[in-house]
Design an enzyme around this catalytic site. Structure first.
Site, PDB file in Angstrom:
ATOM      1  N   CYS A  36     -10.268  -4.975   0.137  1.00  0.00           N
ATOM      2  CA  CYS A  36     -11.390  -4.026   0.228  1.00  0.00           C
ATOM      3  C   CYS A  36     -12.276  -4.169  -1.015  1.00  0.00           C
ATOM      4  O   CYS A  36     -11.910  -4.830  -1.995  1.00  0.00           O
ATOM      5  CB  CYS A  36     -10.869  -2.597   0.371  1.00  0.00           C
ATOM      6  SG  CYS A  36     -10.288  -1.880  -1.173  1.00  0.00           S
TER       7      CYS A  36
ATOM      8  N   ASN B 257       0.837  -1.195   0.000  1.00  0.00           N
ATOM      9  CA  ASN B 257       0.000   0.000   0.000  1.00  0.00           C
ATOM     10  C   ASN B 257       0.877   1.253   0.000  1.00  0.00           C
ATOM     11  O   ASN B 257       1.966   1.283   0.590  1.00  0.00           O
ATOM     12  CB  ASN B 257      -1.016  -0.003   1.148  1.00  0.00           C
ATOM     13  CG  ASN B 257      -0.421  -0.214   2.520  1.00  0.00           C
ATOM     14  OD1 ASN B 257       0.592  -0.869   2.672  1.00  0.00           O
ATOM     15  ND2 ASN B 257      -1.059   0.343   3.527  1.00  0.00           N
TER      16      ASN B 257
ATOM     17  N   CYS C 275     -10.680  -3.180  -4.401  1.00  0.00           N
ATOM     18  CA  CYS C 275      -9.711  -4.172  -4.882  1.00  0.00           C
ATOM     19  C   CYS C 275     -10.413  -5.427  -5.398  1.00  0.00           C
ATOM     20  O   CYS C 275      -9.977  -6.029  -6.378  1.00  0.00           O
ATOM     21  CB  CYS C 275      -8.719  -4.526  -3.780  1.00  0.00           C
ATOM     22  SG  CYS C 275      -7.589  -3.168  -3.431  1.00  0.00           S
TER      23      CYS C 275
ATOM     24  N   GLU D  57       0.356   5.309   0.633  1.00  0.00           N
ATOM     25  CA  GLU D  57      -0.591   6.323   1.110  1.00  0.00           C
ATOM     26  C   GLU D  57      -0.152   7.730   0.712  1.00  0.00           C
ATOM     27  O   GLU D  57       1.039   8.043   0.685  1.00  0.00           O
ATOM     28  CB  GLU D  57      -0.732   6.218   2.634  1.00  0.00           C
ATOM     29  CG  GLU D  57      -1.348   4.879   3.033  1.00  0.00           C
ATOM     30  CD  GLU D  57      -1.571   4.725   4.525  1.00  0.00           C
ATOM     31  OE1 GLU D  57      -1.118   5.590   5.303  1.00  0.00           O
ATOM     32  OE2 GLU D  57      -2.210   3.721   4.906  1.00  0.00           O
TER      33      GLU D  57
ATOM     34  N   GLU E 265      -3.070  -4.589  -3.137  1.00  0.00           N
ATOM     35  CA  GLU E 265      -3.579  -5.504  -4.167  1.00  0.00           C
ATOM     36  C   GLU E 265      -3.634  -4.823  -5.528  1.00  0.00           C
ATOM     37  O   GLU E 265      -3.264  -5.405  -6.547  1.00  0.00           O
ATOM     38  CB  GLU E 265      -4.998  -5.982  -3.811  1.00  0.00           C
ATOM     39  CG  GLU E 265      -5.099  -6.791  -2.536  1.00  0.00           C
ATOM     40  CD  GLU E 265      -5.382  -5.936  -1.309  1.00  0.00           C
ATOM     41  OE1 GLU E 265      -4.824  -4.826  -1.192  1.00  0.00           O
ATOM     42  OE2 GLU E 265      -6.162  -6.391  -0.449  1.00  0.00           O
TER      43      GLU E 265
ATOM     44  N   CYS F 236      -4.177   0.702  -2.515  1.00  0.00           N
ATOM     45  CA  CYS F 236      -4.012  -0.550  -1.773  1.00  0.00           C
ATOM     46  C   CYS F 236      -2.944  -1.439  -2.413  1.00  0.00           C
ATOM     47  O   CYS F 236      -2.697  -1.370  -3.624  1.00  0.00           O
ATOM     48  CB  CYS F 236      -5.312  -1.344  -1.764  1.00  0.00           C
ATOM     49  SG  CYS F 236      -6.644  -0.607  -0.824  1.00  0.00           S
TER      50      CYS F 236
HETATM   51  N1  THU Z   1      -5.276  -1.506   2.474  1.00  0.00           N
HETATM   52  C1  THU Z   1      -4.690  -2.333   1.557  1.00  0.00           C
HETATM   53  O1  THU Z   1      -3.607  -2.068   1.053  1.00  0.00           O
HETATM   54  N2  THU Z   1      -5.352  -3.463   1.226  1.00  0.00           N
HETATM   55  C2  THU Z   1      -6.501  -3.896   1.802  1.00  0.00           C
HETATM   56  O2  THU Z   1      -7.009  -4.940   1.441  1.00  0.00           O
HETATM   57  C3  THU Z   1      -7.137  -3.094   2.858  1.00  0.00           C
HETATM   58  C4  THU Z   1      -6.563  -1.745   3.063  1.00  0.00           C
HETATM   59  C5  THU Z   1      -4.528  -0.307   2.879  1.00  0.00           C
HETATM   60  C6  THU Z   1      -5.096   0.997   2.415  1.00  0.00           C
HETATM   61  C7  THU Z   1      -4.539   1.943   3.458  1.00  0.00           C
HETATM   62  O3  THU Z   1      -3.228   2.300   3.087  1.00  0.00           O
HETATM   63  C8  THU Z   1      -4.457   1.095   4.718  1.00  0.00           C
HETATM   64  O4  THU Z   1      -4.509  -0.252   4.291  1.00  0.00           O
HETATM   65  C9  THU Z   1      -5.561   1.349   5.720  1.00  0.00           C
HETATM   66  O5  THU Z   1      -6.804   1.277   5.132  1.00  0.00           O
END
Ligand code: THU
Length: 128
Positions: free
Chosen positions: A84, A40, A87, A42, A53, A51
């Protein structure tokens, strides 16, 4: 540990989770066995966050991969982290009904089919 999980953990080391501190690793295996990792990433404008994925899928697509077998998602949390909704949609669009393997540091794993995570999905067929 499978090569796919190892790749997902390795990718997680590169996570930029500066705001949530929730670090996620993913790895997707193409039909020819090539593995593409993702973490991920941000943004200070939170909604621009990507994310793990989707990073993995988009990396694979951008490298020319077109068919996929499995995707792994790893987090160092007591419970597993399923993809999520956004994704799930992107995985469905580009990978179809692949295996989704979740793991955490305790060694707990769970495997789903993507259709179980996104039943009756919207996709390109519905645009026709
Ligand atoms: N996140 C992912 O990378 N994958 C997921 O399946 C769930 C959420 C990340 C997004 C964000 O950077 C952090 O987790 C918190 O939501």
């Amino acid at each position: 540990m499978s090569e796919l999980l190892r790749a997902a953990w390795e990718s997680r080391d590169h996570a930029r989770a500066d705001y949530s501190n929730f670090r996620v690793g993913a790895a997707i295996e193409a039909a020819d066995g090539t593995v593409f990792g993702g973490c991920n990433v941000e943004s200070s404008s939170y909604g621009l966050t990507m994310c793990a994925e989707r990073v993995a899928v988009f990396k694979a697509i951008s490298e020319g991969a077109r068919e996929f077998r499995r995707v792994a998602v790893v987090t160092d949390t007591p419970s597993l982290t399923p993809p999520c909704g956004a994704c799930r949609q992107v995985l469905w669009d580009f990978c179809g009904d692949i295996e989704v393997i979740l793991a955490n540091r305790t060694g707990e794993t769970r495997t789903y089919r993507l259709t179980d995570l996104i039943p009756d999905a919207f996709d390109a067929d519905r645009l026709r």
